[in-house]
Design a protein around this motif. Structure first.
Motif, mmCIF file in Angstrom:
data_model
loop_
_atom_site.group_PDB
_atom_site.id
_atom_site.type_symbol
_atom_site.label_atom_id
_atom_site.label_comp_id
_atom_site.label_asym_id
_atom_site.label_seq_id
_atom_site.Cartn_x
_atom_site.Cartn_y
_atom_site.Cartn_z
ATOM 1 N N THR A 159 6.393 2.031 -7.741
ATOM 2 C CA THR A 159 6.785 0.668 -8.071
ATOM 3 C C THR A 159 7.503 0.163 -6.833
ATOM 4 O O THR A 159 8.354 0.868 -6.280
ATOM 5 C CB THR A 159 7.738 0.628 -9.277
ATOM 6 N N VAL A 160 7.161 -1.039 -6.374
ATOM 7 C CA VAL A 160 7.832 -1.635 -5.216
ATOM 8 C C VAL A 160 8.471 -2.942 -5.668
ATOM 9 O O VAL A 160 7.817 -3.791 -6.284
ATOM 10 C CB VAL A 160 6.858 -1.872 -4.048
ATOM 11 N N VAL A 161 9.767 -3.089 -5.351
ATOM 12 C CA VAL A 161 10.538 -4.255 -5.754
ATOM 13 C C VAL A 161 10.690 -5.188 -4.564
ATOM 14 O O VAL A 161 11.349 -4.842 -3.578
ATOM 15 C CB VAL A 161 11.936 -3.840 -6.281
ATOM 16 N N LYS A 162 10.053 -6.353 -4.654
ATOM 17 C CA LYS A 162 10.194 -7.366 -3.609
ATOM 18 C C LYS A 162 11.494 -8.143 -3.805
ATOM 19 O O LYS A 162 12.219 -8.427 -2.857
ATOM 20 C CB LYS A 162 8.998 -8.316 -3.625
ATOM 21 N N SER A 163 11.770 -8.506 -5.047
ATOM 22 C CA SER A 163 13.006 -9.208 -5.399
ATOM 23 C C SER A 163 13.343 -8.848 -6.840
ATOM 24 O O SER A 163 12.565 -8.165 -7.512
ATOM 25 C CB SER A 163 12.820 -10.725 -5.266
ATOM 26 N N GLY A 206 13.309 -2.492 -2.778
ATOM 27 C CA GLY A 206 13.438 -1.213 -3.461
ATOM 28 C C GLY A 206 12.095 -0.595 -3.781
ATOM 29 O O GLY A 206 11.054 -1.237 -3.682
ATOM 30 N N PHE A 207 12.158 0.681 -4.170
ATOM 31 C CA PHE A 207 10.947 1.396 -4.543
ATOM 32 C C PHE A 207 11.308 2.578 -5.421
ATOM 33 O O PHE A 207 12.453 3.035 -5.463
ATOM 34 C CB PHE A 207 10.190 1.900 -3.301
ATOM 35 N N PHE A 208 10.305 3.054 -6.124
ATOM 36 C CA PHE A 208 10.418 4.273 -6.911
ATOM 37 C C PHE A 208 9.052 4.932 -6.848
ATOM 38 O O PHE A 208 8.044 4.301 -7.140
ATOM 39 C CB PHE A 208 10.800 3.944 -8.354
ATOM 40 N N GLU A 225 10.467 -9.931 -9.007
ATOM 41 C CA GLU A 225 9.105 -9.677 -8.535
ATOM 42 C C GLU A 225 8.966 -8.227 -8.098
ATOM 43 O O GLU A 225 9.471 -7.827 -7.055
ATOM 44 C CB GLU A 225 8.756 -10.612 -7.377
ATOM 45 N N TYR A 226 8.275 -7.455 -8.933
ATOM 46 C CA TYR A 226 8.018 -6.059 -8.586
ATOM 47 C C TYR A 226 6.635 -5.657 -9.075
ATOM 48 O O TYR A 226 6.117 -6.177 -10.045
ATOM 49 C CB TYR A 226 9.107 -5.123 -9.116
ATOM 50 N N TYR A 227 6.038 -4.738 -8.327
ATOM 51 C CA TYR A 227 4.646 -4.354 -8.523
ATOM 52 C C TYR A 227 4.551 -2.896 -8.959
ATOM 53 O O TYR A 227 5.157 -2.027 -8.350
ATOM 54 C CB TYR A 227 3.869 -4.540 -7.216
ATOM 55 N N THR A 228 3.756 -2.654 -10.005
ATOM 56 C CA THR A 228 3.511 -1.305 -10.500
ATOM 57 C C THR A 228 2.282 -1.302 -11.382
ATOM 58 O O THR A 228 1.996 -2.324 -12.002
ATOM 59 C CB THR A 228 4.731 -0.762 -11.265
ATOM 60 N N PRO A 229 1.516 -0.272 -11.464
ATOM 61 C CA PRO A 229 1.579 0.934 -10.656
ATOM 62 C C PRO A 229 0.795 0.753 -9.360
ATOM 63 O O PRO A 229 -0.271 0.145 -9.342
ATOM 64 C CB PRO A 229 0.889 1.973 -11.542
ATOM 65 N N ILE A 230 1.325 1.281 -8.283
ATOM 66 C CA ILE A 230 0.628 1.317 -6.999
ATOM 67 C C ILE A 230 0.287 2.793 -6.778
ATOM 68 O O ILE A 230 1.183 3.632 -6.736
ATOM 69 C CB ILE A 230 1.518 0.784 -5.865
ATOM 70 N N THR A 276 0.849 -1.190 0.000
ATOM 71 C CA THR A 276 0.000 0.000 0.000
ATOM 72 C C THR A 276 0.882 1.235 0.000
ATOM 73 O O THR A 276 1.997 1.224 0.524
ATOM 74 C CB THR A 276 -0.938 0.047 1.229
ATOM 75 N N LEU A 277 0.352 2.272 -0.586
ATOM 76 C CA LEU A 277 1.017 3.566 -0.645
ATOM 77 C C LEU A 277 0.021 4.567 -0.086
ATOM 78 O O LEU A 277 -1.024 4.806 -0.682
ATOM 79 C CB LEU A 277 1.369 3.895 -2.101
#
Length: 167
Positions: free
Chosen positions: A148-152, A86-88, A155-160, A57-58
């Motif tokens: 964008t959140v980087v789990k590994s 990581g994140f951006f 594995e990264y999620y975008t757009p949040i 969550t953001l």
């Protein structure tokens, strides 16, 4: 010039292949590069983003901004979820879609002023990240944060997209 044996030749070729693979699969432990501003992806070779069902969550303390000369009047933005590396995050004017404002550079972060972005400063596991966005000196209105959140590496999620806290 000495002749290489067949075994030496194969070892040399194998070594070159391994070095090439390592170079191609390198990530950005000290944060996203500036060219990630374009589409918020980390440029991890051979991977694609996960665009649904993010475990992250953001949250922003508000969805509106107005400039104040006081340095503590920024908007706090927080990333929560399972541990991540990581994140951006970028800030976008809700009305115009323009990237606006700047980020306070806090411990463990790097700012990318060219696109009103902020990224991680190391790839250590994080349980959360609290960031501080500073509004532009002119204007006011609605603000959205997109991450964008980087789990590994793969594995990264975008757009949040941010949600304003209801407190």
């Amino acid at each position: 010039m000495p002749k290489l044996s067949v075994m030496s030749y194969y070892c040399f070729v194998h070594l070159l292949i391994v070095i090439t693979i390592i170079k191609l699969s390198s990530c950005f432990p000290s944060g996203a590069p500036a060219d990630a501003c374009e589409n918020l992806t980390p440029r991890h070779t051979g991977t694609t983003p996960i665009t649904e069902n993010s475990p992250y969550t953001l949250k922003a303390i508000t969805g509106n901004f107005e400039y104040s000369s006081s340095t503590d009047q920024g908007i706090k933005v927080r990333i929560d979820g399972p541990p991540f590396r990581g994140f951006f995050v970028i800030a976008v004017d809700a009305k115009t879609g323009e990237r606006v404002g700047k980020w306070a550079q806090l411990k463990g972060t790097n700012t990318i002023d060219a696109c009103s972005g902020i990224t991680h400063g190391d790839n250590k596991r994080k349980k959360s990240a609290t960031l501080l966005w500073i509004p532009p000196e002119k204007g006011s209105g609605g603000i959205s944060f997109i991450a964008t959140v980087v789990k590994s590496f793969s594995e990264y999620y975008t757009p949040i997209t941010s949600e304003a806290d209801k407190k």
